[in-house]
Design a protein around this motif. Structure first.
Motif, short mmCIF file in Angstrom:
data_model
loop_
_atom_site.label_atom_id
_atom_site.label_comp_id
_atom_site.label_asym_id
_atom_site.label_seq_id
_atom_site.Cartn_x
_atom_site.Cartn_y
_atom_site.Cartn_z
N GLY A 259 0.80 -1.22 0.00
CA GLY A 259 0.00 0.00 0.00
C GLY A 259 0.83 1.27 0.00
O GLY A 259 0.61 2.17 -0.82
N GLN A 260 1.78 1.35 0.91
CA GLN A 260 2.49 2.62 0.99
C GLN A 260 3.43 2.82 -0.21
O GLN A 260 3.62 3.95 -0.67
N HIS A 261 3.99 1.72 -0.72
CA HIS A 261 4.80 1.83 -1.95
C HIS A 261 3.98 2.47 -3.06
O HIS A 261 4.43 3.34 -3.78
N TYR A 262 2.74 1.97 -3.21
CA TYR A 262 1.90 2.41 -4.32
C TYR A 262 1.29 3.79 -4.07
O TYR A 262 1.15 4.58 -5.00
N LEU A 263 0.88 4.03 -2.82
CA LEU A 263 0.04 5.20 -2.56
C LEU A 263 0.82 6.45 -2.18
O LEU A 263 0.33 7.56 -2.39
N ASP A 264 2.01 6.28 -1.62
CA ASP A 264 2.74 7.49 -1.26
C ASP A 264 3.02 8.38 -2.49
O ASP A 264 2.79 9.59 -2.44
N PRO A 265 3.48 7.80 -3.61
CA PRO A 265 3.67 8.65 -4.79
C PRO A 265 2.35 9.26 -5.27
O PRO A 265 2.33 10.39 -5.76
#
Lengths: 423, 1130
Positions: A259-265
């Motif tokens: 999730g954070q890999h995908y959503l932070d950007p």
């Protein structure tokens, strides 16, 4: 006080619990030492949690490894054999934090430990490099932000796509995409779709056991310490190393993992580093109270109309990654805007970011993905998790960071920890 | 690899069915009998977990509609962990908690919670009770306090109850905890105190104050934490005292606690008390190592005083602690003109370091006003670090100011200016950049040219072309770089013409970049077309120039053009074309290169083509297996040995066990040996955790040969150290350090005699034996040498199951042996005199004592043993040949007893000189036994297909299959793919055990070829956790045990994930039977099953195969296999 010491490989068994009980926290100042590095100095590092992800942290550039810590003797031995001489092993992270000669603490434990260790590290005067997802709950995230604001330490989350590396299916890093967005070539507001079509695969194999027969705890593992702040549950090997992501107590399935890999950007692109969505809805099968399951679609809407769609089924096979009233941007940096690359050249570049963590540590500047931004992007993960767990639409107040009038959601967003651990 | 199973399916239909259920009114349900309720609940639970929230709500409404008895019945289905499978009931209970906490459902919530509390009261198992309490934590409110309070004195449940109460809050919860605190067992106290602190219960302060100075260390710490969090002024003195008069550990926590307390005071409006506390901390933690405490105190001061804290911030900025300065500047507020003005004044008066820091702070705030003006002025500061800070911290668009600096900028300043200028729109920077280029010196000039390129100043392209011909190299380089950004098809002819004429090496590189870029900027369909057009009309010289750039452009048209030119009559063009193909970026060119390599008469072209082919195969997105197969094909063709070198280097880049083997076969080749050796060292120089084969014996033995081949002592040492690293990673430890007899001892009698000796006698005898040993065993040049007199040499430690590596050498007529667990022996002797050879278990009387073959090297040469002893059985490899195959080692000392479970390893003295070296041992943990095959199975003709130690006999797997504790464990994150047997099998009975993790998906390939999708090209017996909710909507032919797509299996015999299952697959001619956990799930004739087409409608050519490999077909899931054994049916 107990001196930091190299734990004898053979004699480790049983010392974990004893060391925890007899522990004395020694602040850095008691032993002297500097908090400021000369530009020529290389920072020193400790890695806490040296199982799967943690092994990768041992060799990250920018700092010298001095200590490793794990509640599993096998992990620790393996890390020590990689670390070589000059690296000490610990079973209690508080002993590592008590060492005055450690500048940066890497946290690669399961997520239910991230907040506690981050905060303790900040209070011990350490800078922190923390694995994703940054925290397991929204309240933990707030507490980390608060602790680093108070203490002025430097923090980063171990995801990097907002400032470097090829951004999944795009054949480029995120910068040109940012340029497209910040110059409003797609118009506003935007809808971002995160699915296999747009280059992001949701890993549903992180699923827990809904019915497991308890097994004896292996002698090398201090299971009670591994659980730490999480509720006590009978041991089963699937709960821990490698497969813990399948349980709500420690993480949140594929959402927690990627999730954070995908959503932070996405958050960076949508200019939402200071806020969170106001509406969250999940379409998913009912969830087990302990084991994470799958979901079909999660939609998060911000107050200004921007929307993030997580498409777990990849139902929309034509979806662009970003869609606005004036254009679309697809995976592979394809677009329906004619001559996009030429149009881009004439426009301002995005602002540069501090992307070297060692430099941030030396100059005390904020890292590109610091605790505030990290907390907001991890909140996306945690909001999605709560929406999946409750299966009903949620309204969120991004300023107070609560679900107004939804007590059950608030209770999931802020959960008391198992004593003696607390925020 | 195969089949795609949709992980989730729609539930619209299901939902429609559920929601059409008539909900009985509560009144009706009260009349239902208990028997009815049980049956109703059973049928409702069958429908859990619901596929969507609406369906869940409908099911929950149904239960609630049936009244309290139905809830009680649902709760009664919850079992202790490990009991009957209660997953559906847990889904239901948790679903109810979610359902009743929706808005406006308080009556339902109350009904649910009351029934829940009643169930909690009845629960006898603590894990079940904890589950119920966790549900109360989700749904309970004030009504639950009293019931939860009962558990506060329960050692196991006090924690969960306190957490639930803390979550519930309100006035009653803290009261209940406080009341329970005195009577609570010591182990539960901290949980209770934590909860009181978490609720910030003021009424707890009095009691906590006592505990905070009590004798119980843990309670004391928790109480202080709670007091700080509550923030009652009464706690001030206690918390302040901790800072001066406590143990070191407590003092360490003190500042954070005290500041927490101060923050709470401030929140309660006690600002002067809070301020006093913060300032006292700020004053007493002023050393450099305490910056985080000082920053924290300053943060509080700032939050209390707002702008009034400016003097405090200023003091911190002036102070000697950089981290505190950075913290203070971070707190400087944004948007207040007055404060910005004060900062500016401070900056003007300060030294460069502080000035730069303030400038950066002002820049971060982006406020127009005094900060913006000051930062602009600072661009011309005499100090360079200040100027740099100013360049990076401009506010607004001071474009002329930035441009004006370029004339005098050094490299670093120029780079900073470039970054800043690119943050403006093209239109606002291009004209000025173009205007200034001629008058600005380097490095500023290059930045200006760069800006034109980066900002797409197509209007200035002619000017940039002129600059590209500038005599000054730096200007040319910058201009050519800009051309690469600006030029398009239209400029290609000019660029190519320039490239043809260019003489300077740097210019050529830049121009090639520009040509490639200009060719690439066309639409995808026209990629390379313009350049190919130019190529077609060009003279040979120009053709060669263009061909060199073609690989950078890529695309089908460019590839075809390059291929065509390889047949050119002009040698220059032909060479350029072959070279271009050899550099081609994608796999498309591989076929062409292979064609050239196999047909050309030119040695040079052949080598070029081969190198290019090897490179492309190496980078191709195909399995390592496939790459090796291609390379092996190539090696088999008749090329020069010199050409093969190129191929061998390619092999060395494939990280697969087969690469190791293939390279090993090249080692003795006089031409390829060196390349193969270098490749092997590269391969082994690093090992990823999943590449266990690199630390196995096969790698060891090959690398030893590599080591021996190295002529250069440095290289030999490097090889040696790589070997040692690999061995260490494989769990081997050296028994002989090459320098001393450390780790060895002398021989004291035989094991039975030693066992009878008294401790003191033994110690004495040992000391004597040790001194005798040192007289006859010596270390010479890293070799352990025995002079032929004296007794055997023994390891200091005992060993149970182990793998032993040892090199030995004897002289003519020599005789020796290795004692395992103190017992004779693995034979060593002069094979010239004893033709059977060495390596047999010489003293065996019942079992085999002779070696399987003679594998000895001539006397005087080194021999290598690899000995594996597990349980009573011993396998011996001599010089990599198996000479003893899992033979029971008999007990020589006590013939009627089995071999001892542990004992020392001994090097046998036999009255002649002996030489040993490279002695390593790997202890094998007790539970890593070989497959547990029953003797009956062995008699029937079953043999293990997997040895429990490594993947010998298997191939492929892509790194995703590891051997752990006697199991094959699939790790999809390490690699994916299929793991196949090396041999093919036609008819057989295969038995194995497997453990599924949730949603696991794999498959058993049978009669499968190495290539292709085994589900179709061979047959796949499905392996799937088909009960997972992830796999809603499976087709029957996808259930576990199915012949995938062909024959559906009976479902429902799989054990839950995490438990071991057994499976037997019988393949006999056209008949396939599959039994899972003893139940036959498939019994089918392939011809009947596929008559008229397969049920999945796909072609299954593999059904016709009569033989093939057995394999595990990876599908990105975690699962485990063990005890794999097979009987071939002949």
């Amino acid at each position: 006080m107990s001196h930091p010491r190299r734990i004898s490989r053979r004699r480790f068994i049983g010392t974990g619990a004893a060391a925890a009980a007899a522990l004395a926290i020694v602040p850095r100042r008691v032993l002297g030492g500097q908090d400021y590095l000369a530009p020529s100095d290389t920072p020193t590092r400790a890695v806490i949690g040296v199982g799967g992800m943690g092994q990768g942290h041992l060799g990250y550039p920018g700092a010298v490894l001095r200590a490793v810590c794990d509640v599993d003797r096998k992990h620790l031995e393996s890390a020590l054999s990689i670390g070589g001489p000059g690296v000490a092993g610990y079973s209690d992270f508080r002993e590592v934090l008590a060492r005055p000669d450690i500048d940066v603490v890497h946290i690669a434990t399961p997520p239910h430990w991230h907040a506690l260790i981050s905060i303790a590290a900040a209070e011990a005067g350490k800078d922190v490099w923390c694995e994703k997802p940054m925290t397991r709950t929204i309240a933990e995230g707030r507490a980390v932000v608060e602790a680093f604001r108070r203490t002025g330490r430097v923090f980063r989350v171990n995801t990097w796509f907002r400032f470097t590396d090829r951004f999944y299916g795009f054949g480029t890093d995120v910068r040109p995409i940012k340029k497209v967005v910040q110059n409003r070539l797609l118009g506003w507001p935007l809808k971002a779709t995160v699915s296999a079509t747009t280059g992001f695969d949701w890993k549903f194999y992180w699923s827990g056991l809904a019915h497991a027969r308890p097994e004896p705890v292996p002698p090398e593992l201090d299971y009670d310490f591994w659980l730490g702040p999480a509720p006590w549950k009978p041991y089963h090997p699937h709960r821990v190393h490698g497969t813990f992501r399948g349980y709500w107590d420690y993480d949140g399935g594929g959402l927690g993992d990627m999730g954070q890999h995908y959503l932070d950007p996405v958050q960076y692109l949508l200019e939402k580093d200071d806020t969170s969505p106001v509406e969250i809805a999940a379409d998913c099968p009912q969830q087990h109270p302990d084991a994470c399951g799958s979901w079909r679609r999660i939609e998060m809407r911000y107050a200004d109309g921007c929307v993030i769609v997580l498409d777990g089924e990849n139902r929309d096979t034509q979806a662009p990654f970003l869609e606005g009233p004036e254009g679309k941007l697809f995976r592979g940096f394809e677009s329906d805007i004619p001559n996009l690359r030429d149009a881009l050249a004439a426009l301002p570049d995005p602002e540069p970011q501090v992307t070297d963590f060692a430099e941030a540590v030396r100059t005390r500047r904020r890292f590109a993905l610091d605790e505030r931004r990290g907390h907001r992007s991890c909140t996306l993960v945690n909001l999605a998790k709560i929406a999946v767990q409750l299966g009903r639409p949620l309204r969120f107040d991004p300023d107070r960071e609560i679900f107004p009038g939804d007590e059950a959601a608030n209770r999931l967003a802020s959960q008391p920890m198992r004593a003696p651990w607390h925020l | 690899m195969k089949k795609r199973i949709a992980p989730i399916a729609l539930a619209v239909v299901l939902f429609a069915i559920i929601s059409s259920f008539p909900l009985p009114a509560a009144g009706q349900s009260a009349a239902a009998g208990t028997g009815d309720i049980k049956a109703r609940i059973s049928s409702i639970l069958e429908r859990f977990p619901a596929d969507a929230a609406a369906a869940r709500d409908a099911l929950c409404a149904e239960i609630i509609g049936l009244g309290p008895a139905a809830l009680a019945e649902t709760f009664a289905r919850i079992q202790p962990p490990g009991g009957a499978n209660d997953a559906r009931a847990r889904f239901a209970v948790n679903g109810l908690a979610v359902h009743v906490t929706r808005a406006g459902a308080d009556a339902e919530r109350l009904l649910y919670v009351k029934a829940l509390l009643a169930a909690l009261a009845r629960a006898s198992d603590k894990d079940v009770a904890a589950f119920f309490i966790a549900q109360v934590q989700l749904a309970g409110r004030a009504e639950s306090v009293k019931s939860l309070a009962k558990y506060l004195s329960n050692e196991d449940l006090a924690g969960p109850a306190a957490r639930a109460l803390q979550t519930i809050g309100g006035p009653e919860a803290p009261k209940a905890i406080l009341k329970a605190l005195d009577a609570a067992p010591r182990s539960a106290r901290v949980a209770l105190i934590d909860a009181l602190g978490g609720m910030r219960s003021r009424e707890a302060v009095k009691k906590l104050l006592v505990l905070a100075e009590g004798a119980d260390h843990e309670a004391r710490r928790a109480a202080r934490q709670a007091l700080a969090n509550i923030g009652d002024p009464a706690a001030g003195p206690v918390l302040a005292m901790v800072r001066v008069a406590s143990s070191l550990g407590e003092r360490a926590e003190a500042p954070a606690l005290y500041l927490l307390y101060a923050r709470r005071l401030a929140q309660a409006g006690l600002t002067s008390e809070a301020l006093e506390a913060a300032r006292s901390v700020l004053a007493s933690y002023s050393r450099s190592g305490e910056a985080q405490v000082a920053v924290e105190a300053l943060t509080l001061v700032r939050s209390i005083l707002g702008e009034g804290a400016f003097p405090d911030l200023l003091r911190a900025v002036d102070g000697p602690v950089p981290a505190l300065r950075a913290g203070a500047l971070d707190m400087a507020s944004k948007g207040t003109g007055q404060e910005a003005e004060q900062w500016v004044r401070r900056a003007e008066a300060a030294g460069p370091e502080i000035r730069a820091a303030i400038i950066e702070m002002l820049g971060r705030h982006r406020d127009p006003g005094p900060g913006a003006e000051f930062n602009r002025k600072s661009l011309h500061d005499p100090d360079r670090s200040v100027r740099l800070a100013a360049i990076r911290s401009q506010i607004g668009e001071p474009i002329p100011d930035l441009f004006s600096l370029l004339g005098t900028a050094d490299e670093e300043e120029a780079a900073a200016l470039r970054t800043e200028l690119l943050q403006f729109r093209a239109a606002s920077v291009i004209p000025e950049a173009a205007r200034l280029i001629d008058t600005t010196p380097h490095p500023g000039k290059a930045v200006l040219i760069d800006v034109l390129g980066e900002k797409g100043a197509r209007g200035e392209i002619e000017y940039v072309f002129r600059l590209a011909a500038d005599p000054e190299p730096a200007t040319r380089a910058a201009a050519l770089g800009a051309l690469a950004k600006l030029a398009g098809e239209f400029e290609l002819p000019s660029l190519v013409a320039m490239l043809e004429k260019a003489a300077d090496a740097d210019d050529i590189v830049h121009l090639q970049d520009a040509v490639a870029a200009a060719s690439r900027t066309t639409e995808p369909g026209r990629r390379g077309v313009a350049l190919v057009d130019l190529l077609n009309g060009a003279n040979p010289g120009r053709k060669a120039v263009i061909l060199r750039v073609l690989p950078r452009v890529g695309g089908v048209k460019a590839l075809r053009a390059a291929v065509e030119e390889t047949a050119s009559a002009d040698a220059q063009v032909q060479t350029a074309a072959v070279y271009a193909l050899s550099q081609w970026p994608d796999f498309q060119a591989a076929e062409e290169l292979l064609q050239i390599a196999t047909t050309t008469a030119s040695k040079r072209y052949r080598l070029l083509a081969l190198e290019g082919y090897v490179r492309l195969v190496g980078r191709a997105n195909i399995t390592g297996q496939r790459k090796l197969a291609l390379f092996q094909d190539l090696l088999a063709r008749t090329f020069d040995e010199a050409d093969k070198k190129a191929v061998v280097s390619g092999v060395a880049a494939v990280r697969e066990p087969e690469a190791l083997r293939l390279l090993g076969t090249c080692l003795d080749n006089p031409v390829l040996g060196e390349t193969a050796a270098a490749g092997l060292l590269d391969l082994a120089s690093e090992q990823a955790p999943h590449e266990r084969w690199l630390s196995g014996h096969e790698a060891y033995s090959v690398l030893r040969r590599v080591e021996a081949l190295q002529a250069d002592p440095g290289e030999r040492a490097r090889a040696g150290s790589i070997i040692m690293e690999r061995l260490a990673q494989g769990g081997f430890v050296p028994l002989f350090d090459g320098r001393s007899l450390a780790g060895w001892k002398g021989l004291v009698a035989d094991p039975p005699t030693r066992a009878k000796m008294a401790q003191t006698d033994l110690a004495k005898a040992q000391a004597e034996a040790d001194s005798r040993m040192r007289a006859h065993w010596k270390v010479e040049d890293g070799v352990l040498v025995f002079d032929g007199k004296g007794e055997s040499l023994c390891t200091a430690s005992d060993y149970g199951d182990f793998e032993l590596l040892a090199d030995w050498k004897i002289e003519k007529g020599g005789d020796s042996g290795l004692y395992l667990r103190g017992s004779p022996q693995v034979q060593i002797w002069d094979a010239a005199a004893n033709p059977a050879g060495s390596g047999g278990l010489y003293n065996n009387q019942k079992g085999k004592s002779q070696p399987l073959e003679k594998a000895d090297r001539p006397v005087g040469e080194w021999n290598s043993f690899r000995i594996i002893m597990i349980g009573e059985r011993v396998s011996v490899y001599l010089n990599d040949k198996l000479v003893a195959d899992n033979v029971v080692l008999e007990n020589y000392w006590e013939r009627d007893r089995p071999i001892y479970p542990t004992g020392q390893i001994e090097l046998q003295a036999h009255g002649n000189p002996l030489y040993f070296r490279n002695i390593f041992v790997r202890e094998i943990p007790g539970d890593t036994a070989a497959p547990q095959m029953s003797p009956a199975e062995a008699d029937e003709g079953f043999a293990p297909l997997f040895n429990g130690r490594d993947l010998a006999g298997w191939t492929g797997g892509g790194g995703g299959y590891a051997v752990e504790d006697g199991k094959i464990v699939v790790h999809p994150e390490r690699g994916g793919g299929n793991l196949f047997t090396e041999k093919e099998y036609a008819d057989f009975v295969l038995r194995f055990e497997f453990k599924l993790w949730p949603a696991a998906n794999n498959g058993l390939g049978i009669r499968a070829p190495l290539e292709g999708d085994a589900a179709y090209a061979g047959m796949e017996i499905q392996i799937l956790e088909d009960g997972s909710p992830v796999y809603w909507g499976l087709k029957p032919y996808q259930y576990h045990g199915s012949i995938y797509g062909v024959v559906a299996a009976r479902r429902g015999v799989l054990r839950p994930p995490g438990e071991w299952n057994t499976e037997e697959v019988t393949v006999r001619g056209r008949r396939i039977t599959v039994a899972v956990n003893g139940a036959t799930v498939v019994d089918a004739d392939l011809d009947e099953a596929s008559a008229g087409g397969t049920i999945d409608g796909n072609a299954h050519p593999g059904l016709a195969r009569t033989t093939g490999r057995i394999g595990f077909l990876g599908h990105g899931s975690v699962l485990e296999f063990r005890n794999i054994r097979l009987k071939e049916l002949k």
